[in-house]
Write a protein that holds these residues in place. Sequence first.
Motif, PDB file in Angstrom:
ATOM      1  N   VAL A   1       0.838  -1.208   0.000  1.00 19.42           N
ATOM      2  CA  VAL A   1       0.000   0.000   0.000  1.00 19.42           C
ATOM      3  C   VAL A   1       0.866   1.248   0.000  1.00 19.42           C
ATOM      4  CG1 VAL A   1      -1.678   1.326   1.335  1.00 19.42           C
ATOM      5  CG2 VAL A   1      -1.954  -1.142   1.102  1.00 19.42           C
ATOM      6  N   ALA A   2       1.906   1.250   0.817  1.00 15.58           N
ATOM      7  CA  ALA A   2       2.791   2.419   0.881  1.00 15.58           C
ATOM      8  C   ALA A   2       3.509   2.632  -0.453  1.00 15.58           C
ATOM      9  CB  ALA A   2       3.790   2.241   2.012  1.00 15.58           C
ATOM     10  N   ARG A   3       3.926   1.527  -1.090  1.00 16.55           N
ATOM     11  CA  ARG A   3       4.623   1.645  -2.370  1.00 16.55           C
ATOM     12  C   ARG A   3       3.693   2.211  -3.451  1.00 16.55           C
ATOM     13  NH1 ARG A   3       4.705  -1.507  -6.685  1.00 16.55           N
ATOM     14  NH2 ARG A   3       3.610  -3.190  -5.570  1.00 16.55           N
ATOM     15  N   LEU A   4       2.460   1.731  -3.477  1.00 14.96           N
ATOM     16  CA  LEU A   4       1.508   2.211  -4.481  1.00 14.96           C
ATOM     17  C   LEU A   4       1.128   3.674  -4.231  1.00 14.96           C
ATOM     18  CD1 LEU A   4      -0.853  -0.887  -4.858  1.00 14.96           C
ATOM     19  CD2 LEU A   4       0.835  -0.043  -6.499  1.00 14.96           C
ATOM     20  N   LYS A   5       0.965   4.042  -2.975  1.00 14.38           N
ATOM     21  CA  LYS A   5       0.660   5.443  -2.664  1.00 14.38           C
ATOM     22  C   LYS A   5       1.788   6.358  -3.130  1.00 14.38           C
ATOM     23  CE  LYS A   5      -2.550   5.091   1.224  1.00 14.38           C
ATOM     24  NZ  LYS A   5      -2.813   5.449   2.635  1.00 14.38           N
ATOM     25  N   HIS A   6       3.021   5.904  -2.923  1.00 14.47           N
ATOM     26  CA  HIS A   6       4.156   6.711  -3.375  1.00 14.47           C
ATOM     27  C   HIS A   6       4.223   6.762  -4.898  1.00 14.47           C
ATOM     28  CE1 HIS A   6       8.101   8.582  -3.281  1.00 14.47           C
ATOM     29  NE2 HIS A   6       8.532   7.663  -4.133  1.00 14.47           N
ATOM     30  N   GLN A   7       3.882   5.655  -5.556  1.00 16.28           N
ATOM     31  CA  GLN A   7       3.911   5.608  -7.015  1.00 16.28           C
ATOM     32  C   GLN A   7       2.893   6.578  -7.622  1.00 16.28           C
ATOM     33  OE1 GLN A   7       2.985   1.759  -8.618  1.00 16.28           O
ATOM     34  NE2 GLN A   7       3.269   2.386 -10.756  1.00 16.28           N
ATOM     35  N   TYR A   8       1.712   6.651  -7.017  1.00 21.03           N
ATOM     36  CA  TYR A   8       0.658   7.527  -7.527  1.00 21.03           C
ATOM     37  C   TYR A   8       0.675   8.913  -6.881  1.00 21.03           C
ATOM     38  CZ  TYR A   8      -1.404   3.510  -9.899  1.00 21.03           C
ATOM     39  OH  TYR A   8      -1.616   2.447 -10.726  1.00 21.03           O
ATOM     40  N   GLY A   9       1.634   9.147  -5.990  1.00 23.68           N
ATOM     41  CA  GLY A   9       1.748  10.453  -5.354  1.00 23.68           C
ATOM     42  C   GLY A   9       0.683  10.733  -4.327  1.00 23.68           C
ATOM     43  N   LEU A  10       0.004   9.706  -3.836  1.00 26.75           N
ATOM     44  CA  LEU A  10      -1.073   9.900  -2.874  1.00 26.75           C
ATOM     45  C   LEU A  10      -0.569  10.095  -1.450  1.00 26.75           C
ATOM     46  CD1 LEU A  10      -3.600   7.212  -4.204  1.00 26.75           C
ATOM     47  CD2 LEU A  10      -3.527   9.668  -4.696  1.00 26.75           C
ATOM     48  N   ASP A  11       0.724   9.992  -1.244  1.00 28.99           N
ATOM     49  CA  ASP A  11       1.290  10.218   0.079  1.00 28.99           C
ATOM     50  C   ASP A  11       1.669  11.674   0.293  1.00 28.99           C
ATOM     51  OD1 ASP A  11       3.224  10.109  -1.868  1.00 28.99           O
ATOM     52  OD2 ASP A  11       4.706   9.029  -0.651  1.00 28.99           O
ATOM     53  N   LYS A  12       1.308  12.522  -0.655  1.00 22.48           N
ATOM     54  CA  LYS A  12       1.613  13.950  -0.559  1.00 22.48           C
ATOM     55  C   LYS A  12       0.350  14.732  -0.266  1.00 22.48           C
ATOM     56  CE  LYS A  12       5.408  13.466  -3.881  1.00 22.48           C
ATOM     57  NZ  LYS A  12       5.950  13.861  -5.207  1.00 22.48           N
ATOM     58  N   PRO A  13       0.483  15.994   0.190  1.00 25.63           N
ATOM     59  CA  PRO A  13      -0.709  16.823   0.417  1.00 25.63           C
ATOM     60  C   PRO A  13      -1.534  16.975  -0.868  1.00 25.63           C
ATOM     61  CG  PRO A  13       1.217  17.823   1.434  1.00 25.63           C
ATOM     62  CD  PRO A  13       1.719  16.658   0.616  1.00 25.63           C
ATOM     63  N   LEU A  14      -2.833  17.193  -0.688  1.00 26.90           N
ATOM     64  CA  LEU A  14      -3.756  17.180  -1.825  1.00 26.90           C
ATOM     65  C   LEU A  14      -3.421  18.262  -2.847  1.00 26.90           C
ATOM     66  CD1 LEU A  14      -6.127  15.487  -2.695  1.00 26.90           C
ATOM     67  CD2 LEU A  14      -7.665  17.138  -1.626  1.00 26.90           C
ATOM     68  N   LEU A  15      -3.109  19.462  -2.387  1.00 29.00           N
ATOM     69  CA  LEU A  15      -2.792  20.543  -3.324  1.00 29.00           C
ATOM     70  C   LEU A  15      -1.480  20.282  -4.056  1.00 29.00           C
ATOM     71  CD1 LEU A  15      -3.881  23.748  -1.349  1.00 29.00           C
ATOM     72  CD2 LEU A  15      -5.059  22.590  -3.232  1.00 29.00           C
ATOM     73  N   GLU A  16      -0.551  19.637  -3.385  1.00 32.58           N
ATOM     74  CA  GLU A  16       0.698  19.279  -4.051  1.00 32.58           C
ATOM     75  C   GLU A  16       0.455  18.203  -5.114  1.00 32.58           C
ATOM     76  OE1 GLU A  16       5.209  17.610  -3.009  1.00 32.58           O
ATOM     77  OE2 GLU A  16       3.810  18.147  -1.397  1.00 32.58           O
ATOM     78  N   GLN A  17      -0.463  17.290  -4.814  1.00 33.72           N
ATOM     79  CA  GLN A  17      -0.834  16.294  -5.813  1.00 33.72           C
ATOM     80  C   GLN A  17      -1.415  16.962  -7.049  1.00 33.72           C
ATOM     81  OE1 GLN A  17      -3.291  13.034  -4.354  1.00 33.72           O
ATOM     82  NE2 GLN A  17      -2.509  13.338  -2.278  1.00 33.72           N
ATOM     83  N   TYR A  18      -2.276  17.965  -6.826  1.00 29.08           N
ATOM     84  CA  TYR A  18      -2.879  18.660  -7.975  1.00 29.08           C
ATOM     85  C   TYR A  18      -1.827  19.418  -8.771  1.00 29.08           C
ATOM     86  CZ  TYR A  18      -5.494  22.037 -10.705  1.00 29.08           C
ATOM     87  OH  TYR A  18      -5.968  22.811 -11.749  1.00 29.08           O
ATOM     88  N   TRP A  19      -0.904  20.061  -8.087  1.00 30.57           N
ATOM     89  CA  TRP A  19       0.146  20.803  -8.788  1.00 30.57           C
ATOM     90  C   TRP A  19       0.992  19.858  -9.642  1.00 30.57           C
ATOM     91  CZ3 TRP A  19       1.490  25.292 -10.523  1.00 30.57           C
ATOM     92  CH2 TRP A  19       2.816  25.531 -10.898  1.00 30.57           C
ATOM     93  N   ASN A  20       1.326  18.697  -9.087  1.00 31.52           N
ATOM     94  CA  ASN A  20       2.097  17.728  -9.862  1.00 31.52           C
ATOM     95  C   ASN A  20       1.296  17.235 -11.068  1.00 31.52           C
ATOM     96  OD1 ASN A  20       4.250  17.896  -8.058  1.00 31.52           O
ATOM     97  ND2 ASN A  20       3.507  16.192  -6.802  1.00 31.52           N
TER      98      ASN A  20
END
Length: 308
Positions: A49-68
């Motif tokens: 789960v941790a690896r997949l979250k990091h792969q999809y960038g879901l371990d970052k803040p929501l606004l940072e995810q949107y910026w990426n």
Amino acid sequence: MGRYILRRLLQMIPVFIGTTLIIFLAVYALPGDPIKALFGDKAADPATVARLKHQYGLDKPLLEQYWNYLTNLFQGDFGLSFSQRQVSDMLGEAIPVTVKLALVAFGFEAVIGIALGLLTGLKRGKIVDQVVLLLTLLVISIPIFVIGYLAQVYIGTKWGIVDPVVTDSNDVSQLILPAVVLGSVSLAYVSRLTRTSVVENVRADYIRTATAKGLPRRRVIGVHLMRNSLIPVVTFLGTDLGALMGGAIVTEGIFNVKGIGNMLYKGITGGDGPLVVGCVTFLVVVYLVASLLVDLLYAVLDPRIRYA
């Protein structure tokens, strides 16, 4: 004209950012863990789960995810779906199918709808006007999935005119029935809107002047009456082009059309956030471009309209 187009393009930027941000937040701010949902009822390994979250960038803040997502988007990267496929590749397969379906539906509703609206507007109060108004009201009142089901059962199964299910989504001939179903409700609106506009303009002073000058009736109707009557109709058709592509979800599902609507539905039911955001982003671009084209067509239809 050039300055107006440039200004409109600049105005599209905040609209695009605002709409995609809302969609992004609506998809990823929902309660629940989309990665754990991929495992269903099985226990998820925390390391996986941790690896997949990091792969999809879901371990970052929501606004940072949107910026990426936004920065990657401007490089042509729509992200990676939860099925481990590039969203851009999936869109590349689905968009041509939905574009064909939407264009056939658009041509059907525009040609037939405007023709019926012109006919009923010129024959106001007569039997043909009453019949068309009754039929369009009936079509508007019936949900699109009911129309699709009835067309599939009767036209496809009982009468055998066409196949009830699309087997080759790239075959335009197989998309005719789904396109007719998709454009049926919009056709009713186009017909009623055209009729109303024709009735308002047929008694205008410029029509009486053109008739008094001895111009042929074909020219009076085709040039003077239609050009002014089509302005509200073009506005509706322009916005409806994007609605046809987005509204194809139900129609594509009924007829098994492998387009963007079908893909978006599967993304929603499967909780595939990157796929849903990618599909909606494309639809937002379609709406914005259609809106710009409609504004530019105003000056073509009405010479009194000029863009500074």
